[in-house]
Each structure stands twice: as C-alpha cells, then as structure tokens.
Design an enzyme around this catalytic site. Structure first.
Site, short mmCIF file in Angstrom:
data_model
loop_
_atom_site.label_atom_id
_atom_site.label_comp_id
_atom_site.label_asym_id
_atom_site.label_seq_id
_atom_site.Cartn_x
_atom_site.Cartn_y
_atom_site.Cartn_z
N CYS A 2 0.93 -1.21 -0.11
CA CYS A 2 0.00 -0.04 -0.06
C CYS A 2 1.11 1.16 -0.02
CB CYS A 2 -0.92 0.05 1.06
SG CYS A 2 -2.15 -1.33 1.34
N ARG A 27 3.90 -0.24 -4.83
CA ARG A 27 3.26 -0.82 -3.58
C ARG A 27 2.15 -1.58 -3.35
NH1 ARG A 27 6.80 1.86 0.15
NH2 ARG A 27 5.36 1.30 1.93
N TRP A 75 -2.92 -2.72 -1.84
CA TRP A 75 -2.73 -4.14 -2.05
C TRP A 75 -3.45 -4.83 -0.91
CZ3 TRP A 75 -0.41 -8.07 1.04
CH2 TRP A 75 -0.10 -9.39 0.38
N ASN A 99 -1.50 2.39 5.83
CA ASN A 99 -0.57 1.36 5.31
C ASN A 99 -0.33 0.43 6.51
OD1 ASN A 99 1.44 -0.17 4.07
ND2 ASN A 99 2.99 1.67 4.28
N GLY A 100 -0.59 -0.63 6.28
CA GLY A 100 -0.09 -1.71 7.32
C GLY A 100 -1.29 -2.69 7.65
N GLU A 479 17.84 -17.35 -7.39
CA GLU A 479 17.47 -16.01 -7.99
C GLU A 479 16.67 -15.99 -9.38
OE1 GLU A 479 16.20 -13.42 -6.70
OE2 GLU A 479 16.48 -11.92 -8.23
N LYS A 483 13.01 -14.84 -10.56
CA LYS A 483 12.84 -14.07 -11.27
C LYS A 483 11.81 -14.35 -12.50
CE LYS A 483 13.55 -11.01 -9.86
NZ LYS A 483 14.10 -10.96 -8.69
N GLU A 486 7.96 -15.22 -10.68
CA GLU A 486 7.18 -14.15 -10.11
C GLU A 486 6.49 -13.16 -11.36
OE1 GLU A 486 9.24 -11.13 -7.69
OE2 GLU A 486 11.05 -11.55 -8.57
N HIS A 502 16.66 -37.14 -6.88
CA HIS A 502 16.09 -37.86 -5.68
C HIS A 502 14.50 -37.26 -5.82
CE1 HIS A 502 19.91 -39.01 -4.41
NE2 HIS A 502 20.48 -38.01 -4.67
N LYS A 601 5.85 -4.58 -4.01
CA LYS A 601 7.43 -4.17 -3.85
C LYS A 601 7.99 -4.31 -2.47
CE LYS A 601 11.44 -2.84 -5.65
NZ LYS A 601 12.09 -3.88 -6.25
C1 AGP Z 1 11.97 -10.25 -5.70
O1 AGP Z 1 12.09 -9.83 -6.77
C2 AGP Z 1 10.81 -9.35 -4.80
N1 AGP Z 1 10.79 -8.13 -5.01
C3 AGP Z 1 11.09 -9.78 -3.21
O2 AGP Z 1 11.42 -11.11 -3.33
C4 AGP Z 1 11.86 -8.83 -2.35
O3 AGP Z 1 13.23 -9.19 -2.53
C5 AGP Z 1 11.57 -9.57 -0.83
O4 AGP Z 1 10.17 -8.98 -0.85
C6 AGP Z 1 12.39 -8.50 0.14
O5 AGP Z 1 12.28 -7.30 -0.11
P1 AGP Z 1 13.50 -6.18 0.53
O6 AGP Z 1 14.69 -6.51 -0.17
O7 AGP Z 1 13.04 -4.84 0.11
O8 AGP Z 1 13.44 -6.62 1.97
#
Ligand code: AGP
Length: 606
Positions: A2, A27, A75, A99-100, A479, A483, A486, A502, A601
């Site tokens: 948010c 956000r 969000w 927000n929260g 990683e 990518k 997601e 396995h 994000k």
């Molecule tokens: C990955 O592409 C995401 N954006 C997510 O996994 C992100 O790295 C994670 O939420 C941690 O965020 P931060 O680095 O702001 O703590």
C-alpha cells in the site's frame, strides 16, 4: 505494501496526490482513492483498478479543487478488491488512509459495536477510522495517542479531522512515512519517490511519532505532544532515476542500470586495493571475534544471502546460516555477542526482516544491514549499515538491488578476510581486482539481450521450468528461478543440480526448460553430468556458463556463454542473463512485467 500520500498547500491537491500515487503504485495496484477537502467539505473518490482509473474518475468528477487531501493505492489484505474496501475510509469525524495491518481489529470492532459503530467495509482500516472517531473529542493528539495505545500491528496513517480543514495528521508505527515541505505546501508519502518532484530534502517520520502538515509548515511531535526537530535527509538521485527513461518497463531499465549501480556501490568502498568502510563509519571491531554469521532476509535479498553463505564459508571458514526472515523469529535462533547477523533488504522496511533484526539486537548479536533505501527502519535499527547505491528500484521484481546486495556480501567477506587475517594485503588486492573484473563483464552480457530474447521465445509457452546449479551457482540459480516465476507465472523451481534425481526429475518431460548454471570450474563436469540426466529425458537445456563448453554440444539446446571470470565471483554475468531471460519470457507471454499479480514491492506486513 500500500502506498499513501498527503498534501496541503496552495496548489490543487488532486494532481499532486494522483501523481504521487502513480509513483507509489509498485506498492499496491488493486484499487486507489483520494479524499479532498474544500472549505469544510470532504469529497472521497475511489475505484478498483489502477491509479490511471482513479485519474480518469477524478477527471470526470466535478469540483475537485481542494488544496488539501490524502490518497492511497491498495494491496488488499483484509477484504476483497472492491470500491467499498478501497481507501480513504470515512467516518463522521475522520477521513483516513492506512498502510499496514491492524492485528487486533476484530476485538476493537467488537468493542465499537457495543457503542453502535458499524463498519461498511471488510477492512481493518475502517475499524481504525471508527476507533479514532470514537476517541475524538476535539483534540487530535489525544485521540491519536489513545488509538496508538489500543491498536496492535503496523501502521502509517494520514488522517483528516472533519473540524480541522487544511490539516493532515499522520502517525507512524512501523509502516514508513516521509515528509517534505516547500513554499507550495507540505507533502507526505510512503516513499521519497512521491516527494522528489517537489523536494530533494525530506525527513523520515520516526516510529511512534506524529506529524502535522499545514500549508505553511510541518511539525513533528512525540506521542506525548512534545515537539521535536526532524532529522533532514537529502536524496542523491534525481527524478529521472525514477522514470522509465525510454525503456518499455522499469524492470528493463533497472537491468540496464546495473553497471552504474555496481560502480556507485563499489567505488566509495575500494581504496588502494582494500575494502574501506570508513565513510560508512563501519568499525573493524564489528568483524573481530566473530565465530558465526547469520544472514537473514526475504525473497531476492535472501538469495544474495545464499551467495554470502557460499563465499564466507569457503573463504573465511566460519559457519554461516541463511535464515528466511519470516521464520527466524519463531525458531528461537542461537546467537551471542560473537554472532554477526547480516540483514539484507532493498526497501529497509520489510516487516519480517525488521522483526528478525530486532530479535538479533535483543539477543546481543552484532548487526549490520545491507540496505538500499536511506533512512529506512532497518538501516536505522542496525548497529551498522552498508548502503547499496542502486538508486530507486521500482519494478516489483528486484534486479539491480540483488546485484549490489551481492556486491555488499563480497565487500563484507573481503573485510572479514582482512580483519581476521585470512588473506594478506597482497591477496586482498588480487581478490579485489578479480571482483571488479567480474562486475565489469555485465555490459557484455547486456549486449547479448537480443540473443537471449530468441531463447525466451522458445520457452515462452512452457508451464514449468527448473534451474539447476551446484555451490555458488545454485545460489544464483535460485534468484534466476524466482525472477522467472514471479513475473511470467511459469512454475519454476531451483534445485541443487545433484538433487533432481532424488525426486524432481520425475517432472522432467519432453521440452521442459532446464536452465543449468555452471561457472565453477571444479564442479563443472559434475553439473554437466546432471545436465546429461535431464537431456536424456527430453529436457530443453539452456546452459549458462563462462566455461569452455566445447565437447558438450549434444547436451544443450541453447548456450549462453558469459565472459569468463574468477570462480569466486562467478555469478554476475549469469545473473544478468537470467534476468533478461525472465524479462523477455514475460513480455512474450503478454504480462505486465513491472506489476505481477498479487505482489507488492515493499512487504511491510508479516
Ligand atoms: C523479488 O523480486 C521481490 N521483489 C522480493 O522477493 C523482495 O526481494 C523481498 O520482498 C524482500 O524485499 P526487501 O529487499 O525490500 O526486503
């Protein structure tokens, strides 16, 4: 998670609020709304969908001339994506955005029901609005302080009291808020990105504080209504850094930002062949008497922790564990004053990472965070902070932040090696040369963009994919896999190359993409042996390597040959290649690269 904004001043608020929300859309992007105050009337306009939908709705609404207002991009946590659940929420006395998460909203709702308060939405936020309404008897500070005593959870609020037109009251517990003031008026937002079109000077609202925004001033107070001086910060990048700059997506731009981001992160810390943290005020004492390292983080940041584990264990020879921050607190982790806890985070606000840091601090561990956002909660609460200088990262999928987090891990590892006497000055200087050389291969991989796009076209229709690698390559493969999954929604997983047989190899059928990462000379042939196993089951193998793959032609369908680097620094080129593969696959599949479904994000709720 948010985004919230507020403005009060001499200009029309709606444009400022909507532009601010648009910059905060990373956000949350399922619904949005604003509330505008004109004279003593408050007008709320909200909609499901994107901020652009809100912009259109506001444009079609009459009399949106107010010069004071608040806004929100959502969000969803409590309650579905509906207009009623969208913010701002309004009661007879207050209009607010949040927000929260309010954890005890059910108990509060039950108490309020006894007094005749009935919410119309399914949200925890409306309960907070009703609570503040019920506590308000003409003194905003009293109502907010009482509410703060009752509310449990995380919040940043911007509140407009009906009988105080032109003023915005904000309070913070955990969820970030930043403030700026100019001759035009006073601005607040969840992220400085919303403020920089107006001011590069800002302050972060400390937790458990209240800010009052008025046309001519901003004032910061403790919860007990004592005025305090804000600690001003300055943004060292300009508005163009937060724009797409001619690229189709922020993610694409941020992939291309990497050479610069790496340079900005390394240059201030490497002097005379040594790692120099003096400008960061990180004392060498931090690295003395360390017998154990715990790295904690979430998502992509956690993957840079996996890189950290691999390099610290192999060079420093002390045990390193990587803990997912959301689990850390509940595992009763073993820590003492000889434990170095490294928290890695782009935003510096991830609720789980913050909670992990607080536990580490409580248990007396030494703490250092690797953070991109200046002045963020995690940066402020760690013993030491190593800022990465990636500039703003807007795309939900993290790219440049990951690369500079890895740089941070390498810097810390080399500093540990120096302070603990593991390497001589000469050896450190040689490592640094190899480190810089490895990062300097990134532009050459960016030049392979069109070629990687052709590979993406071949795998674009797949349902699933697997990333495999051994050792350090496995960390980077994790990683790469995140990518792809997601943003493209391909069901993708990373495995240690030797582990597939396995169980998971039963999922490998004709044409399933296997992205094999193999940069480590000493295990190259072992990884290739695993590639052979999946090739035998009909997999479409994409081999990403800096090794000489001559003689292995029959084992792969596509080869991404990145420039050769020293094995210890082997992941920079492969990372960029995997980012481009994920990006192009997603574009081919027709999805919004920057705003994947269900994600936000900055994850400021646990
Ligand atoms: C990955 O592409 C995401 N954006 C997510 O996994 C992100 O790295 C994670 O939420 C941690 O965020 P931060 O680095 O702001 O703590």
């Amino acid at each position: 998670m948010c985004g919230i904004v507020g403005f009060t001043g001499i200009n029309r608020a709606s444009d400022i609020l909507i532009n601010g929300l648009q910059s905060l859309e990373y956000r949350g992007y399922d619904s949005a709304g604003i509330a505008l105050v004109q004279d003593d009337k408050t007008q709320v306009i909200k909609t499901t969908g994107k901020v652009e939908d809100l912009r259109n709705k506001v444009a079609a609404t009459a009399d949106t001339y107010g010069t004071c207002g608040i806004g929100h991009t959502r969000w969803a946590t409590h309650g579905g994506v509906t207009e009623v659940n969208a913010h701002p929420h309004q009661t007879p006395k207050v209009t607010l955005v949040h927000n929260g998460i309010i954890e005890n909203y059910k108990e509060i709702a039950a108490e309020l029901a006894k007094k005749g308060y009935t919410p119309v939405s399914e949200t925890d936020t409306e309960i907070a609005a009703l609570l503040i309404d019920s506590l308000y008897n003409g003194d905003p500070f009293e109502a907010m302080k009482k509410a703060d005593e009752i509310l449990e959870g995380a919040y940043g609020f911007c509140i407009m009291f009906q009988d105080r037109p032109g003023k915005i009251y904000c309070m913070r517990n955990a969820s970030p808020l930043v403030v700026a003031h100019t001759p035009i008026g006073s601005y607040i937002g969840s992220d400085v990105i919303a403020l920089i079109p107006y001011s590069k000077d800002y302050f972060v609202v400390p937790e458990q504080h209240i800010v009052v925004l008025e046309k001519g001033s901003v004032s910061l107070y403790t919860m007990d209504h004592e005025k305090v001086e804000p600690k001003m910060l300055h943004v060292d990048w300009d508005t163009t850094a937060a724009k797409k700059g001619g690229y189709d997506y922020f993610m694409q731009k941020e992939i291309y930002d990497q050479p610069e981001a790496v340079k900005n992160t390394l240059a201030p810390r490497i002097h005379d062949g040594k790692v120099d943290f003096s400008a960061d005020k990180i004392s060498d004492d931090l690295f003395k008497d360390v017998n154990r390292v715990i790295i904690t983080a979430c998502g992509t940041a956690m993957h840079s922790g996996l890189v950290g584990r691999s390099i610290i264990e192999s060079l420093i020879r002390i045990p390193v564990t990587v803990e997912i921050a959301s689990e850390f607190r509940y595992m009763n982790p073993i820590m003492d004053e000889h434990t170095l806890v490294i928290v890695i985070t782009q935003s510096g606000e991830t609720a789980d990472s913050l909670a992990a840091l607080r536990l580490a601090n409580e248990r007396g561990a030494k703490t250092i965070s690797i953070v991109n956002v200046k002045g963020s909660s995690i940066a402020r609460e760690s013993d030491y902070v190593l800022y990465t200088h990636a500039g703003p990262e807007i795309a939900v999928a993290s790219t440049k932040a990951f690369t500079v987090q890895c740089c941070g891990m390498y810097l810390i590892t080399l500093k540990l090696a120096e302070v603990m006497g593991i390497l001589s000055d000469k050896e450190i200087s040689e490592y640094i040369d190899k480190f810089i050389a490895a990062t300097e291969t990134i532009p050459a991989v960016l030049e392979m963009d069109d070629y990687i796009k052709t590979i993406a076209e071949k795998i674009k229709d797949t349902y699933s994919a697997f990333y495999i690698g051994r050792g350090l390559d496995y960390a980077f493969a994790c990683e790469g896999s995140l990518k792809l999954k997601e943003i493209s929604y391909v069901n993708s997983e990373a495995f240690n190359a030797g582990e597939l047989k396995h169980g998971t190899i039963s999922l490998v059928t004709e044409g399933v993409p296997i992205i094999a990462v193999a940069t480590q000379d000493h295990i190259f042939s072992k990884t290739l042996a695993n590639v052979e196993e999946v090739k035998a089951r009909g997999a479409h193998v994409i081999l990403i390597t800096d090794e000489d793959a001559a003689g292995y032609e029959g084992l792969y369908d596509d080869l991404i040959k990145v420039p050769k680097t020293d094995d210890f620094f082997g992941g920079f080129g492969t990372t960029v290649a995997m980012q481009l593969l994920a990006y192009h696959t997603t574009v081919y599949r027709g999805y919004n690269v920057d705003q994947p479904r269900n994600l936000a994000k900055s994850v400021t709720v646990e």
